[in-house]
Design a protein around this motif. Structure first.
Motif, PDB file in Angstrom:
ATOM      1  N   ASN A   1       0.826  -1.217   0.000  1.00  0.00           N
ATOM      2  CA  ASN A   1       0.000   0.000   0.000  1.00  0.00           C
ATOM      3  C   ASN A   1       0.860   1.267   0.000  1.00  0.00           C
ATOM      4  O   ASN A   1       0.640   2.199   0.756  1.00  0.00           O
ATOM      5  N   GLU A   2       1.865   1.260  -0.860  1.00  0.00           N
ATOM      6  CA  GLU A   2       2.708   2.443  -1.003  1.00  0.00           C
ATOM      7  C   GLU A   2       3.240   2.530  -2.426  1.00  0.00           C
ATOM      8  O   GLU A   2       3.474   1.516  -3.075  1.00  0.00           O
ATOM      9  N   TYR A   3       3.429   3.746  -2.871  1.00  0.00           N
ATOM     10  CA  TYR A   3       3.885   3.997  -4.238  1.00  0.00           C
ATOM     11  C   TYR A   3       5.305   4.541  -4.157  1.00  0.00           C
ATOM     12  O   TYR A   3       5.529   5.728  -3.965  1.00  0.00           O
TER      13      TYR A   3
ATOM     14  N   THR B   1      13.249  -0.751 -10.486  1.00  0.00           N
ATOM     15  CA  THR B   1      13.594   0.103 -11.620  1.00  0.00           C
ATOM     16  C   THR B   1      13.399  -0.680 -12.911  1.00  0.00           C
ATOM     17  O   THR B   1      13.292  -1.901 -12.923  1.00  0.00           O
ATOM     18  N   GLY B   2      13.330   0.083 -14.004  1.00  0.00           N
ATOM     19  CA  GLY B   2      12.931  -0.503 -15.276  1.00  0.00           C
ATOM     20  C   GLY B   2      11.422  -0.460 -15.443  1.00  0.00           C
ATOM     21  O   GLY B   2      10.851  -1.162 -16.270  1.00  0.00           O
TER      22      GLY B   2
ATOM     23  N   TYR C   1       4.368   4.929 -14.994  1.00  0.00           N
ATOM     24  CA  TYR C   1       4.314   4.731 -13.544  1.00  0.00           C
ATOM     25  C   TYR C   1       5.702   4.799 -12.897  1.00  0.00           C
ATOM     26  O   TYR C   1       6.058   3.996 -12.056  1.00  0.00           O
ATOM     27  N   GLY C   2       6.473   5.802 -13.300  1.00  0.00           N
ATOM     28  CA  GLY C   2       7.719   6.082 -12.597  1.00  0.00           C
ATOM     29  C   GLY C   2       8.991   5.645 -13.272  1.00  0.00           C
ATOM     30  O   GLY C   2      10.071   5.776 -12.690  1.00  0.00           O
ATOM     31  N   GLY C   3       8.908   5.130 -14.488  1.00  0.00           N
ATOM     32  CA  GLY C   3      10.110   4.716 -15.203  1.00  0.00           C
ATOM     33  C   GLY C   3      10.900   5.891 -15.741  1.00  0.00           C
ATOM     34  O   GLY C   3      10.429   7.030 -15.740  1.00  0.00           O
TER      35      GLY C   3
ATOM     36  N   GLN D   1      12.561  12.312  -6.117  1.00  0.00           N
ATOM     37  CA  GLN D   1      12.262  13.732  -6.283  1.00  0.00           C
ATOM     38  C   GLN D   1      10.904  13.990  -6.923  1.00  0.00           C
ATOM     39  O   GLN D   1      10.499  15.142  -7.067  1.00  0.00           O
ATOM     40  N   ARG D   2      10.215  12.909  -7.332  1.00  0.00           N
ATOM     41  CA  ARG D   2       8.947  13.031  -8.062  1.00  0.00           C
ATOM     42  C   ARG D   2       9.137  13.870  -9.330  1.00  0.00           C
ATOM     43  O   ARG D   2       8.335  14.740  -9.652  1.00  0.00           O
TER      44      ARG D   2
END
Length: 450
Positions: free
Chosen positions: A189-191, A196-197, A202-204, A391-392
């Motif tokens: 329950n955390e983003y 990595t990859g 969604y954050g790549g 750092q978003r």
């Protein structure tokens, strides 16, 4: 007073006694240990702290079963691993490999290499590796999803954005990372940037797909520059046809070289006109087809089936990039390359050249870029992905590519400088081992006996 050689030899004897059945791991250890003798002569405090014996023992090994249900409703069981080798300079970082050959020895071999590779990047990441003997080939998307969810259910207990950040490796691409990340997010329950990859949605990170292939070419470029050479007009062969090979070929073409051969486990293709990257991407990334089907698009190319008497390394070329798997290039292959006039070899896979092959290259004056230095581009951009996640932020392709180039240039310069300092000028195997080791050693020494 114990000499560096006496100390290194004594530790290696202990390692062999305790891990005699783990051939791949012992190969990686021996290759590193041979380089470190002068370090212990120069820094005897590391002998007093028994630093080498501490480093060669993983901080943690996790082994677990992975039960999953196939499309026929039958329960299957595989074995999963995560070796957390060293966190001296940062959270554990290293890929996950899904392949039938995976066992504890191979994961330890890869994880030990990862310590030094990650150190060489100059980024704060420790060494780890993991995977399973699961074979994704021939499995449906649903079967792979169910396996990944079961695998992550156990692995999630041992990883985290500031603890251990896995990535992909052989058999673990964007599809698998997506399923693994989805299950981790569901369980915890955390983003967070725990893998990595990841996909770009969604954050790549941009350039992550290309990173290892581009990076090995950037490293080779530095080797050639040291001799006043460049890629223009040179021919190259690249083993493999997966992610690393495809983007190494793409970058080589853009810098003026012509890649005339590449391969998969079924054999290799030779295309005198130069391998067509678009065709290769379509076959391997979209259709997941065998490389022989390249001939359907380029009938003038030639296919040679895999066998004991056939090897891509017999193809005449100026440059060679082994980008398939470990120990794929032996001493006979090395002699064939030297006989055909190769001037540089850069490793895109993890330790694809045997120790005997490396000796042939060094004896023949061939420029040789060892894996822990030359293929560090993938983990470097993985670390940059971690930074962006923290750092978003999302950097542009050009920004990440420029950072990758600088990192690979820095790795070459540090390895070359270390080799020169320890009387092994030009030997980048020795230089990379020493440069990678010293950073970790200093951190371990500073942190006490832990």
């Amino acid at each position: 007073m114990t000499s560096g050689k006496q100390y290194v030899d004594s530790v290696f004897e202990k390692v062999k006694a305790q891990n005699g059945h783990e051939a791949e791991f012992l190969q990686a250890v021996e290759e590193v240990f041979d380089s470190l003798v002068p370090v212990f002569d120069k820094y005897p405090k590391y002998i007093e702290e028994n630093l080498l014996e501490r480093l060669v023992e993983p901080e943690r090994i996790v082994s677990f079963r992975v039960p999953w249900v196939d499309d026929k409703g039958q329960v299957q069981v595989n074995r999963g691993f995560r070796v957390q080798f060293s966190s001296a300079i940062g959270p554990y970082k290293g890929g996950l490999r899904f392949h039938p050959s995976v066992n504890q020895s191979i994961i330890k071999f890869l994880g030990f290499e990862q310590i030094f590779k990650n150190s060489l990047t100059g980024l704060p990441i420790g060494g780890g590796k993991g995977g399973s003997n699961f074979d994704p080939k021939g499995k449906s998307d649903n079967e792979i999803m169910r396996f990944c969810q079961s695998f992550m259910t156990e692995l999630s207990k041992h990883i985290g954005a500031d603890t251990d950040v896995p990535a992909g490796d052989i058999g673990v691409g964007g599809r698998e990372i997506g399923y693994l990340y989805g299950q981790y997010k569901r369980l915890r329950n955390e983003y967070t940037g725990v893998l990595t990859g990841k996909g770009l949605t969604y954050g790549g990170s941009l350039t992550r797909t290309e990173a290892t292939g581009y990076g090995v070419v950037y490293f080779a470029e530095q080797m050639l520059k040291s001799k006043g050479e460049d890629f223009n007009g040179k021919t190259a062969i690249v083993s493999g046809s997966g992610n690393v090979a495809i983007y190494a070929i793409q970058k080589l073409h853009s810098l003026g070289a012509k890649v005339v051969a590449c391969s998969d486990s079924s054999g290799y293709i030779y295309d005198e006109e130069g391998i067509n990257v678009d065709t290769l991407k379509q076959l391997k990334e979209v259709e997941r087809a065998r490389i022989v089907q390249y001939l359907e698009h380029h009938p003038n190319a030639h296919f040679t089936p895999a066998g004991p008497d056939s090897s891509i390394w017999t193809v005449k070329a100026d440059l060679a990039f082994p980008c398939a798997t470990q120990n794929e290039l032996n001493d006979a292959d090395a002699r064939a390359l030297v006989g055909n006039g190769v001037i540089a070899v850069a490793e895109g896979a993890n330790m694809p050249s045997t120790l005997e092959a490396i000796e042939v290259f060094h004896a023949s004056g061939v420029l040789f870029g060892p894996a822990k230095a030359a293929n560090a581009g993938g983990v470097a951009v993985s670390a940059l992905e971690m930074s962006q996640n923290s750092q978003r932020l999302a950097w542009s392709f050009e920004e990440v590519d420029a950072k990758l180039y600088d990192i690979m240039k820095g790795i070459y310069e540090n390895a070359a400088a270390a080799a020169k300092e320890f009387d092994a000028e030009g030997n980048l195997v020795v230089g990379a081992n020493i440069a990678g080791f010293l950073k970790v050693a200093e951190a371990m020494s500073a942190q006490g006996i832990v």
